[in-house]
Motif scaffolding. Structure first.
Motif, PDB file in Angstrom:
ATOM      1  N   GLU A  68       0.796  -1.221   0.000  1.00  0.00           N
ATOM      2  CA  GLU A  68       0.000   0.000   0.000  1.00  0.00           C
ATOM      3  C   GLU A  68       0.832   1.276   0.000  1.00  0.00           C
ATOM      4  OE1 GLU A  68      -1.410  -3.223   0.069  1.00  0.00           O
ATOM      5  OE2 GLU A  68      -0.675  -2.903   2.083  1.00  0.00           O
ATOM      6  N   LEU A  70       2.318   2.370  -2.705  1.00  0.00           N
ATOM      7  CA  LEU A  70       2.100   2.982  -4.015  1.00  0.00           C
ATOM      8  C   LEU A  70       0.647   2.768  -4.441  1.00  0.00           C
ATOM      9  CD1 LEU A  70       5.322   1.706  -5.851  1.00  0.00           C
ATOM     10  CD2 LEU A  70       4.957   3.965  -4.842  1.00  0.00           C
ATOM     11  N   ILE A  71      -0.004   3.839  -4.851  1.00  0.00           N
ATOM     12  CA  ILE A  71      -1.382   3.754  -5.340  1.00  0.00           C
ATOM     13  C   ILE A  71      -1.429   4.342  -6.743  1.00  0.00           C
ATOM     14  CG2 ILE A  71      -3.788   4.419  -4.970  1.00  0.00           C
ATOM     15  CD1 ILE A  71      -3.224   4.662  -2.015  1.00  0.00           C
ATOM     16  N   LEU A  78      -0.969   8.058  -7.739  1.00  0.00           N
ATOM     17  CA  LEU A  78      -1.773   8.910  -6.867  1.00  0.00           C
ATOM     18  C   LEU A  78      -1.091   9.163  -5.527  1.00  0.00           C
ATOM     19  CD1 LEU A  78      -5.373   7.419  -7.325  1.00  0.00           C
ATOM     20  CD2 LEU A  78      -4.322   9.327  -8.557  1.00  0.00           C
ATOM     21  N   ARG A  79      -0.392   8.140  -5.017  1.00  0.00           N
ATOM     22  CA  ARG A  79       0.262   8.305  -3.712  1.00  0.00           C
ATOM     23  C   ARG A  79       1.515   7.457  -3.644  1.00  0.00           C
ATOM     24  NH1 ARG A  79      -1.905   6.445   2.240  1.00  0.00           N
ATOM     25  NH2 ARG A  79      -1.097   4.451   1.524  1.00  0.00           N
ATOM     26  N   GLU A  80       2.537   8.011  -2.974  1.00  0.00           N
ATOM     27  CA  GLU A  80       3.787   7.293  -2.761  1.00  0.00           C
ATOM     28  C   GLU A  80       4.222   7.513  -1.317  1.00  0.00           C
ATOM     29  OE1 GLU A  80       8.308   7.189  -4.651  1.00  0.00           O
ATOM     30  OE2 GLU A  80       7.133   9.038  -4.721  1.00  0.00           O
ATOM     31  N   ALA A  81       4.441   6.433  -0.588  1.00  0.00           N
ATOM     32  CA  ALA A  81       4.894   6.530   0.802  1.00  0.00           C
ATOM     33  C   ALA A  81       6.292   5.929   0.884  1.00  0.00           C
ATOM     34  CB  ALA A  81       3.932   5.795   1.729  1.00  0.00           C
ATOM     35  N   VAL A 191       1.335   2.825   7.137  1.00  0.00           N
ATOM     36  CA  VAL A 191       0.950   2.532   5.757  1.00  0.00           C
ATOM     37  C   VAL A 191       0.437   1.093   5.696  1.00  0.00           C
ATOM     38  CG1 VAL A 191       1.774   2.265   3.384  1.00  0.00           C
ATOM     39  CG2 VAL A 191       2.601   4.160   4.790  1.00  0.00           C
ATOM     40  N   SER A 195      -5.277   2.314   5.446  1.00  0.00           N
ATOM     41  CA  SER A 195      -4.914   3.706   5.144  1.00  0.00           C
ATOM     42  C   SER A 195      -5.010   3.991   3.652  1.00  0.00           C
ATOM     43  CB  SER A 195      -3.507   4.022   5.653  1.00  0.00           C
ATOM     44  OG  SER A 195      -2.513   3.296   4.956  1.00  0.00           O
ATOM     45  N   ALA A 196      -4.764   2.961   2.827  1.00  0.00           N
ATOM     46  CA  ALA A 196      -4.920   3.130   1.378  1.00  0.00           C
ATOM     47  C   ALA A 196      -6.378   3.394   1.019  1.00  0.00           C
ATOM     48  CB  ALA A 196      -4.413   1.889   0.645  1.00  0.00           C
ATOM     49  N   PHE A 199      -7.339   6.850   1.997  1.00  0.00           N
ATOM     50  CA  PHE A 199      -6.905   7.812   0.977  1.00  0.00           C
ATOM     51  C   PHE A 199      -7.894   7.837  -0.188  1.00  0.00           C
ATOM     52  CE2 PHE A 199      -4.894   8.495  -3.144  1.00  0.00           C
ATOM     53  CZ  PHE A 199      -4.301   9.737  -2.967  1.00  0.00           C
ATOM     54  N   HIS A 203     -10.014  10.801  -1.861  1.00  0.00           N
ATOM     55  CA  HIS A 203      -9.720  11.131  -3.258  1.00  0.00           C
ATOM     56  C   HIS A 203     -10.974  11.062  -4.138  1.00  0.00           C
ATOM     57  CE1 HIS A 203      -7.024  11.618  -6.703  1.00  0.00           C
ATOM     58  NE2 HIS A 203      -7.725  10.688  -7.318  1.00  0.00           N
TER      59      HIS A 203
END
Length: 267
Positions: A68, A70-71, A78-81, A191, A195-196, A199, A203
């Motif tokens: 989770e 990378l989305i 959309l998201r990078e942790a 993460v 949590s994904a 998000f 979004h």
């Protein structure tokens, strides 16, 4: 009304031979598209590997990968942790001192990396899950990439002991979690699959009550607890069954597709 469905891959959507009922999926997927329901593939596996299972729909699917961190929506990130370099070096020092470097894969945005010195059997097994994979000489001189996860493969009976040791050594910003079968992932703390979906809630403005999720392992617990319609697979540990609201047929019986057809498509 369901507006988003999310499912784990290994042990949930895929059968044990890494296949699924493609004809049935295509029919259900078209029906979900007609209802404007978003489909989320959510797994600890690499984006390239997950996308390879759905070659016709890579541009439409939401793929949540690398535990989770990378989305993606289609090919849009959309998201990078990512894990800070200082924390990454701290974790790698622990792994090297514990003689675990040859059982470690370092996962980045662009590729995964393992050591040239790793055993052949380990390399072959890792290649199943990481389609973008490179060999490097050591973990001290790292390539340019954004690193989001470290993945370990250890004897299953040593998992709990190693988890405790890693979490004591890694500090407050990262955590080690088990995804079963001797697989340990080290990721940014906080993460996870829950949590994904949180998000994606923000979004797309889709509430948890409008989400349905399927899972089978310990790394699915936060996701199953978060959504309004949660299903544990029949082949899952008791802890997962207790977290989920409902139970689906096993992965071998296409339990995800059966529920989607009966509870979402036909309504």
């Amino acid at each position: 009304m369901i507006k988003l469905v999310a499912f784990d891959i290994d042990g949930t959507f895929l059968r044990s031979d890494n296949t699924y009922d493609v004809e049935c999926f295509e029919k259900i997927y078209r029906a979900l598209q007609d209802k404007d329901i978003k489909v989320v593939v959510i797994s600890g596996n690499q984006y390239a590997q997950l996308a390879s299972f759905f070659p016709k729909h890579q541009e439409e699917l939401i793929i949540v990968s690398e535990n989770e961190a990378l989305i993606f929506e289609g090919d849009k990130l959309l998201r990078e942790a990512k894990i800070a370099r200082t924390e990454l070096e701290k974790v790698l020092d622990v792994l090297v001192s514990g003689d675990l470097e040859n059982a470690t894969t370092l996962c980045g945005l662009h590729s995964a990396y393992l050591l040239k010195s790793a055993p052949k059997q380990y390399k072959e097994e890792i290649a199943i899950y990481y389609h973008a994979l490179k060999e490097i000489s050591n973990f001290q001189d790292l390539p340019e990439d954004d690193f989001v996860k470290l993945a370990l493969l250890v004897p299953e009976e040593k998992t709990n002991q190693l988890l405790e040791k890693l979490n004591q050594a890694t500090g407050q910003l990262v955590q080690a979690v088990s995804s079963g079968h001797g697989s340990i992932n080290i990721i940014q703390r906080g993460v996870h699959k829950g949590s994904a979906l949180e998000f994606l809630n923000r979004h797309f403005d889709i509430s948890p009550q409008e989400m349905m999720a399927f899972g089978d392992g310990g790394n699915d617990l936060e996701m199953l607890a978060y959504v309004g319609h949660s299903y544990a697979m029949a082949n899952t540990p008791e802890k997962v069954k207790k977290t989920a609201m409902y139970q689906a047929l096993s992965d071998q019986e296409s339990g995800v597709l059966e529920i989607l057809e009966r509870k979402v498509v036909k309504r």
